[in-house]
Design an enzyme around this catalytic site. Structure first.
Site, PDB file in Angstrom:
ATOM      1  N   HIS A   1       0.883  -1.169   0.000  1.00 19.32           N
ATOM      2  CA  HIS A   1       0.000   0.000   0.000  1.00 19.32           C
ATOM      3  C   HIS A   1       0.926   1.226   0.000  1.00 19.32           C
ATOM      4  CE1 HIS A   1      -4.025  -1.864   0.534  1.00 19.32           C
ATOM      5  NE2 HIS A   1      -3.248  -2.905   0.786  1.00 19.32           N
TER       6      HIS A   1
ATOM      7  N   CYS B   1      -7.639  -1.398   3.463  1.00 22.88           N
ATOM      8  CA  CYS B   1      -8.332  -2.478   4.168  1.00 22.88           C
ATOM      9  C   CYS B   1      -9.251  -1.841   5.192  1.00 22.88           C
ATOM     10  CB  CYS B   1      -7.315  -3.389   4.854  1.00 22.88           C
ATOM     11  SG  CYS B   1      -8.122  -4.639   5.885  1.00 22.88           S
TER      12      CYS B   1
ATOM     13  N   ASN C   1      -3.615   0.983  -2.620  1.00 24.05           N
ATOM     14  CA  ASN C   1      -2.504   0.148  -3.064  1.00 24.05           C
ATOM     15  C   ASN C   1      -1.638   0.967  -4.015  1.00 24.05           C
ATOM     16  OD1 ASN C   1      -4.936  -1.820  -2.704  1.00 24.05           O
ATOM     17  ND2 ASN C   1      -3.118  -3.090  -2.627  1.00 24.05           N
TER      18      ASN C   1
HETATM   19  P1  HMG Z   1     -17.565 -13.933  12.067  1.00 26.92           P
HETATM   20  O1  HMG Z   1     -18.658 -12.960  12.366  1.00 26.92           O
HETATM   21  O2  HMG Z   1     -16.532 -14.144  13.107  1.00 26.92           O
HETATM   22  O3  HMG Z   1     -18.071 -15.363  11.587  1.00 26.92           O
HETATM   23  O4  HMG Z   1     -16.878 -13.460  10.714  1.00 26.92           O
HETATM   24  P2  HMG Z   1     -19.208 -16.305  11.971  1.00 26.92           P
HETATM   25  O5  HMG Z   1     -18.784 -17.624  11.459  1.00 26.92           O
HETATM   26  O6  HMG Z   1     -19.558 -16.162  13.437  1.00 26.92           O
HETATM   27  O7  HMG Z   1     -20.451 -15.790  11.089  1.00 26.92           O
HETATM   28  C1  HMG Z   1     -21.199 -14.619  11.386  1.00 26.92           C
HETATM   29  C2  HMG Z   1     -22.205 -14.366  10.253  1.00 26.92           C
HETATM   30  O8  HMG Z   1     -21.516 -14.168   9.012  1.00 26.92           O
HETATM   31  C3  HMG Z   1     -23.135 -15.546  10.002  1.00 26.92           C
HETATM   32  O9  HMG Z   1     -24.342 -14.991   9.488  1.00 26.92           O
HETATM   33  C4  HMG Z   1     -22.428 -16.300   8.911  1.00 26.92           C
HETATM   34  O10 HMG Z   1     -23.310 -17.109   8.153  1.00 26.92           O
HETATM   35  C5  HMG Z   1     -21.886 -15.161   8.048  1.00 26.92           C
HETATM   36  P3  HMG Z   1     -25.640 -14.759  10.424  1.00 26.92           P
HETATM   37  O11 HMG Z   1     -25.900 -16.100  11.035  1.00 26.92           O
HETATM   38  O12 HMG Z   1     -25.214 -13.714  11.459  1.00 26.92           O
HETATM   39  O13 HMG Z   1     -26.666 -14.264   9.465  1.00 26.92           O
HETATM   40  N1  HMG Z   1     -20.676 -15.561   7.306  1.00 26.92           N
HETATM   41  C6  HMG Z   1     -20.527 -15.383   5.988  1.00 26.92           C
HETATM   42  N2  HMG Z   1     -21.353 -14.887   5.035  1.00 26.92           N
HETATM   43  C7  HMG Z   1     -20.874 -14.863   3.774  1.00 26.92           C
HETATM   44  N3  HMG Z   1     -19.652 -15.321   3.425  1.00 26.92           N
HETATM   45  C8  HMG Z   1     -18.813 -15.818   4.345  1.00 26.92           C
HETATM   46  C9  HMG Z   1     -19.259 -15.871   5.683  1.00 26.92           C
HETATM   47  N4  HMG Z   1     -18.676 -16.299   6.818  1.00 26.92           N
HETATM   48  C10 HMG Z   1     -19.557 -16.101   7.796  1.00 26.92           C
HETATM   49  N5  HMG Z   1     -17.609 -16.249   3.981  1.00 26.92           N
HETATM   50  C11 HMG Z   1     -15.456 -13.513   8.788  1.00 26.92           C
HETATM   51  C12 HMG Z   1     -15.719 -14.075  10.185  1.00 26.92           C
HETATM   52  C13 HMG Z   1     -14.048 -13.910   8.374  1.00 26.92           C
HETATM   53  C14 HMG Z   1     -16.477 -14.070   7.834  1.00 26.92           C
HETATM   54  C15 HMG Z   1     -15.584 -11.969   8.848  1.00 26.92           C
HETATM   55  O14 HMG Z   1     -14.730 -11.504   9.869  1.00 26.92           O
HETATM   56  C16 HMG Z   1     -15.257 -11.288   7.572  1.00 26.92           C
HETATM   57  O15 HMG Z   1     -15.903 -11.495   6.564  1.00 26.92           O
HETATM   58  N6  HMG Z   1     -14.239 -10.409   7.599  1.00 26.92           N
HETATM   59  C17 HMG Z   1     -13.884  -9.617   6.411  1.00 26.92           C
HETATM   60  C18 HMG Z   1     -12.432  -9.478   6.306  1.00 26.92           C
HETATM   61  C19 HMG Z   1     -12.069  -8.746   5.035  1.00 26.92           C
HETATM   62  O16 HMG Z   1     -12.667  -8.937   3.990  1.00 26.92           O
HETATM   63  N7  HMG Z   1     -11.028  -7.884   5.136  1.00 26.92           N
HETATM   64  C20 HMG Z   1     -10.492  -7.233   3.993  1.00 26.92           C
HETATM   65  C21 HMG Z   1      -9.710  -8.187   3.127  1.00 26.92           C
HETATM   66  S1  HMG Z   1      -8.085  -8.567   3.770  1.00 26.92           S
HETATM   67  C22 HMG Z   1      -7.094  -7.275   3.160  1.00 26.92           C
HETATM   68  O17 HMG Z   1      -7.588  -6.334   2.600  1.00 26.92           O
HETATM   69  C23 HMG Z   1      -5.598  -7.406   3.260  1.00 26.92           C
HETATM   70  C24 HMG Z   1      -4.954  -7.801   1.930  1.00 26.92           C
HETATM   71  O18 HMG Z   1      -5.242  -6.872   0.914  1.00 26.92           O
HETATM   72  C25 HMG Z   1      -3.417  -7.892   2.095  1.00 26.92           C
HETATM   73  C26 HMG Z   1      -2.791  -6.669   2.777  1.00 26.92           C
HETATM   74  O19 HMG Z   1      -2.973  -5.546   2.298  1.00 26.92           O
HETATM   75  O20 HMG Z   1      -2.129  -6.903   3.798  1.00 26.92           O
HETATM   76  C27 HMG Z   1      -5.438  -9.167   1.460  1.00 26.92           C
HETATM   77 MG    MG Z   2      -4.200  -4.986   0.640  1.00 27.33          MG
END
Ligand code: HMG
Ligand code: MG
Length: 303
Positions: free
Chosen positions: A209, A240, A249
């Site tokens: 980034h 993020c 980025n």
């Molecule tokens: P959680 O709340 O801990 O999980 O989330 P859970 O298992 O307790 O589920 C809670 C609810 O979410 C439930 O629904 C699940 O069904 C649903 P409810 O019963 O409340 O209606 N759920 C989902 N729905 C759709 N798709 C799924 C899913 N999983 C659970 N896959 C979780 C855990 C990981 C899902 C959540 O924390 C999350 O989605 N986090 C998002 C993280 C993210 O996207 N961050 C940005 C990307 S990483 C980044 O940018 C860095 C990178 O670029 C590299 C860098 O720069 O370093 C890659």
């Molecule tokens: Mg990133």
């Protein structure tokens, strides 16, 4: 100075870029943006993420985006998958490549995915073996490799440890992330050098980034180590949502300008990437940070 003759640019704009935008971008606009980037010659591009839409609403509709893209035969379209539920959704949408993501710092891991680093691996073990058995290509991200927004300095030994675990799990490529844009070139040499010593070097990519303006200098440091896979985002979109202060980025246009000027081939048409970014910009309501875009802005219409 020995540099790679060619670099594979991994376009993360439709995912890392759009996940952090305040404006909600329609599926039609996402498809148009992503398709234009493929048409520009990018051959690895992240079209979206199968994360919880409650956590990252901007990534809702990733299944439709993936289904609607015309995929060139030699393209890879990895989608982010955090858990078994995400894997089921990605599989149903026809994903052939996935990217899993964890971190080198515990606090960031908890804020980003509501799980410790160990718990993230427990989740990966629930679907990565199936993905590999199905012949999918699996990329692994390690975030906060050069600094954490919550913990500050990150021990490079932690980065090596997490990266090694991802390779042991079966990841074919690792993207080493400077999530909040704090790295400097000497640090890149140190961390990437340690990773090369510990892991198969062909598996390494860098993901910077550009928060503090050091991303291109960091890329040059990585190139000097022979690293030839670089992530970037069209227009310099990005950030993020769980990394306060993370800005865009490294812009794909700025990266291409430097690489092409140094005689390094990418197979990507910089003008077509710039056109894709310009077409998206009105949907976002702000100017895109890419320096190349600003320097090469179309002339204002007279009158
Ligand atoms: P959680 O709340 O801990 O999980 O989330 P859970 O298992 O307790 O589920 C809670 C609810 O979410 C439930 O629904 C699940 O069904 C649903 P409810 O019963 O409340 O209606 N759920 C989902 N729905 C759709 N798709 C799924 C899913 N999983 C659970 N896959 C979780 C855990 C990981 C899902 C959540 O924390 C999350 O989605 N986090 C998002 C993280 C993210 O996207 N961050 C940005 C990307 S990483 C980044 O940018 C860095 C990178 O670029 C590299 C860098 O720069 O370093 C890659
Ligand atoms: Mg990133």
């Amino acid at each position: 100075m020995t540099l790679p003759a060619a670099v594979r640019v991994v376009e993360v704009g439709p995912r890392d870029g759009l996940q952090n935008e305040a404006a909600s971008v329609s599926v039609d606009d996402k498809v148009a943006f992503a398709q234009a980037l493929l048409d520009a010659g990018l051959r690895v591009m992240e079209p979206g993420a199968f994360v919880s839409p409650k956590w990252v609403p901007q990534m809702a509709g990733s299944d439709e985006v993936l289904r609607r893209l015309r995929r060139p035969a030699d393209a890879r379209l990895p989608v982010l998958v955090p858990n078994r539920k995400g894997w089921e959704r990605a599989s149903a949408a026809g994903a052939r490549e996935i990217a899993i993501f964890t971190a080198a710092s515990e606090t960031f891991s908890r804020k980003n995915i509501n799980a410790s680093i160990d718990e993230s691996f427990a989740r990966f073990r629930e679907f990565v073996p199936d993905a590999l058995k199905g012949g999918l290509w699996v990329r692994g991200y390690v975030s906060t490799c050069f600094g954490c927004p919550y913990e500050g300095a990150v021990d490079p030994a932690r980065v090596v440890d997490v990266a090694r675990r991802l390779v042991e799990l079966g990841c074919q490529e690792l993207s080493i992330g400077d999530t909040i844009g704090v790295a400097v070139p000497t640090q890149v040499m140190d961390v990437m050098g340690r990773l090369q010593a510990a892991l198969p070097p062909a598996a390494l990519a860098v993901h910077f980034h550009d928060t503090r303006g050091t991303a291109l200098a960091n890329v040059l440091a990585a190139l000097q180590l022979g690293i030839a896979v670089v992530d970037s985002s069209a227009g310099g979109l990005g950030g993020c949502p769980y990394a306060p202060g993370a800005s865009g980025n490294l812009a794909t246009e700025d990266l291409l300008y430097m690489l092409h000027g140094m005689g390094i081939a990418t197979g990507v048409d910089i003008d077509k990437v710039a056109a894709a970014s310009r077409a998206l910009a009105p949907r976002l309501g702000h100017r895109l940070p890419s320096r190349y875009l600003q320097a090469c802005a179309p002339a204002p219409v007279a009158g």
